[in-house]
Motif scaffolding. Structure first.
Motif, mmCIF file in Angstrom:
data_model
loop_
_atom_site.group_PDB
_atom_site.id
_atom_site.type_symbol
_atom_site.label_atom_id
_atom_site.label_comp_id
_atom_site.label_asym_id
_atom_site.label_seq_id
_atom_site.Cartn_x
_atom_site.Cartn_y
_atom_site.Cartn_z
ATOM 1 N N TYR A 77 0.924 -1.179 0.056
ATOM 2 C CA TYR A 77 -0.099 -0.112 0.050
ATOM 3 C C TYR A 77 0.883 1.314 0.006
ATOM 4 N N GLN A 78 2.185 1.317 0.507
ATOM 5 C CA GLN A 78 2.961 2.142 0.563
ATOM 6 C C GLN A 78 3.426 2.918 -0.758
ATOM 7 N N ARG A 79 3.022 2.185 -1.821
ATOM 8 C CA ARG A 79 3.566 2.624 -3.419
ATOM 9 C C ARG A 79 2.471 2.842 -4.165
ATOM 10 N N GLU A 80 2.617 3.072 -5.438
ATOM 11 C CA GLU A 80 1.511 3.339 -6.302
ATOM 12 C C GLU A 80 1.117 1.901 -6.686
ATOM 13 N N LEU A 81 -0.338 1.321 -6.654
ATOM 14 C CA LEU A 81 -0.917 0.166 -6.856
ATOM 15 C C LEU A 81 -2.000 0.316 -7.562
ATOM 16 N N THR A 82 -2.391 -0.576 -8.542
ATOM 17 C CA THR A 82 -3.385 -0.451 -9.341
ATOM 18 C C THR A 82 -4.326 -1.682 -9.070
ATOM 19 N N VAL A 83 -5.432 -1.738 -9.357
ATOM 20 C CA VAL A 83 -6.397 -2.777 -9.330
ATOM 21 C C VAL A 83 -5.696 -4.017 -10.331
ATOM 22 N N GLU A 84 -5.349 -3.684 -11.268
ATOM 23 C CA GLU A 84 -5.097 -4.490 -12.265
ATOM 24 C C GLU A 84 -3.780 -5.416 -11.857
ATOM 25 N N GLU A 85 -2.646 -4.850 -11.155
ATOM 26 C CA GLU A 85 -1.549 -5.386 -10.496
ATOM 27 C C GLU A 85 -2.186 -6.362 -9.457
ATOM 28 N N ILE A 86 -3.113 -5.822 -8.381
ATOM 29 C CA ILE A 86 -3.757 -6.769 -7.627
ATOM 30 C C ILE A 86 -4.224 -8.062 -8.173
ATOM 31 N N ALA A 87 -5.109 -7.772 -9.059
ATOM 32 C CA ALA A 87 -5.855 -9.039 -9.907
ATOM 33 C C ALA A 87 -4.763 -9.864 -10.441
ATOM 34 N N ASN A 88 -3.600 -9.306 -10.887
ATOM 35 C CA ASN A 88 -2.605 -10.360 -11.486
ATOM 36 C C ASN A 88 -1.915 -11.187 -10.438
ATOM 37 N N ALA A 89 -1.770 -10.312 -9.489
ATOM 38 C CA ALA A 89 -1.136 -11.122 -8.214
ATOM 39 C C ALA A 89 -1.981 -12.219 -7.889
ATOM 40 N N CYS A 90 -3.314 -12.164 -7.807
ATOM 41 C CA CYS A 90 -4.359 -13.095 -7.556
ATOM 42 C C CYS A 90 -4.539 -14.172 -8.759
ATOM 43 N N GLN A 91 -3.867 -13.876 -9.854
ATOM 44 C CA GLN A 91 -4.152 -14.707 -10.993
ATOM 45 C C GLN A 91 -5.447 -14.569 -11.543
#
Length: 285
Positions: A190-204
């Motif tokens: 959360y301390q850096r720029e974070l997009t929904v797409e990146e979070i979704a990718n992390a969850c595959q």
């Protein structure tokens, strides 16, 4: 004329699951409530008569539902809704407002969420169990706290066991796993720029599916949850440290201090400096 009864549960600092308010109402013809937004989950069970629910779904479009005795409807936190009684057969319902860390989990198991708010029982015997648990709370406001909490669990168990939209345990567990992974990822980054797409990718997961699943499970979009998480971390630092607001702002993922101050005030009602002055922990006590 309306006839009703309601009670408020004392604040017992519960975390997993707790009731806020509960009661019953015999509505007058065409009596309606809303548009309104709730801060907690609110469930109505229709004892007799008929009525309607208009509520926004996950894509923010309005959905209309007609309801009758033996059915119920769920209103989720942050959801805009209006509901009202039939002109000729005005409904009588019993209702319960509740929340807690496990509330979303149990409602998921019953298959109830923003996009599917209607409870339709698999049998009238099952519906009677839901009604009995809710009526006990509404009719026994002076019962012990443990009795009331027990009947909240009885209600949720009956809701899960008798809901026609009940989810299979395997599907629910897998969906909860994805949400748990997403929240863990936000906590770490959360301390850096974070997009929904990146979070979704992390969850595959596909971004669109992930966003819909997250909102259904947590009651808000992932972007909003991330904002709340960052502001919560900032509030903890403001309350417990003397770190400058500029440094707190940067450490919580806000490169722009003005934008951070505006977001903080919108969420907590005060600018960061004023909020800190009112909530700072005195380490000398």
């Amino acid at each position: 004329m309306d006839h009703y009864s309601f009670a408020v549960f004392p604040d017992e600092d519960l975390l997993d699951l707790w009731p806020f308010q509960y009661g019953w109402e015999q509505c007058a013809p065409l009596h309606s409530f809303g548009p309104y937004v709730r801060n907690h989950y609110l469930f109505h069970y229709v004892i007799s008569g008929r009525g309607f629910l208009d509520s926004n779904s996950m894509d923010s479009t309005s959905q209309h539902y007609d309801l009758e005795a033996g059915q119920g409807f769920l209103i989720c936190p942050g959801q805009i809704n209006t509901y009202g009684a039939d002109q000729f057969q005005p409904w009588k319902y019993v209702w319960l407002e509740f929340d807690g860390m496990r509330a979303a989990k149990y409602l998921d198991e019953a298959g109830l969420n923003l996009s599917q708010p209607i409870y339709r029982p698999t049998s009238m015997e099952g519906a009677a169990q839901v009604q009995d648990a809710l009526l006990y709370m509404a009719e026994h406001p002076d019962a012990s706290h443990l009795q009331l909490i027990a009947h909240l669990y009885f209600f949720l168990d009956a809701l899960i066991q008798t809901s026609s939209t009940r989810q299979s345990p395997r599907a629910t567990q897998l969906q909860n796993f994805y949400i748990h992974e997403a929240i863990n990822y936000m906590e770490k980054h959360y301390q850096r720029e974070l997009t929904v797409e990146e979070i979704a990718n992390a969850c595959q997961l596909n971004r669109t599916y992930f966003s819909k699943l997250f909102k259904a499970k947590r009651g808000c979009p992932p972007q909003e949850f991330l904002i709340r998480l960052r502001l919560s971390k900032a509030a903890d630092l403001l309350r417990t440290t003397s770190v400058s607001i500029g440094d707190i702002c940067a450490s919580c993922g806000y490169p722009n201090q003005l934008y951070f101050s505006q977001a903080f005030k919108q969420h907590y009602g005060l600018p960061p400096r004023e909020w800190r002055a009112k909530n700072k922990v005195d380490r000398n006590r």
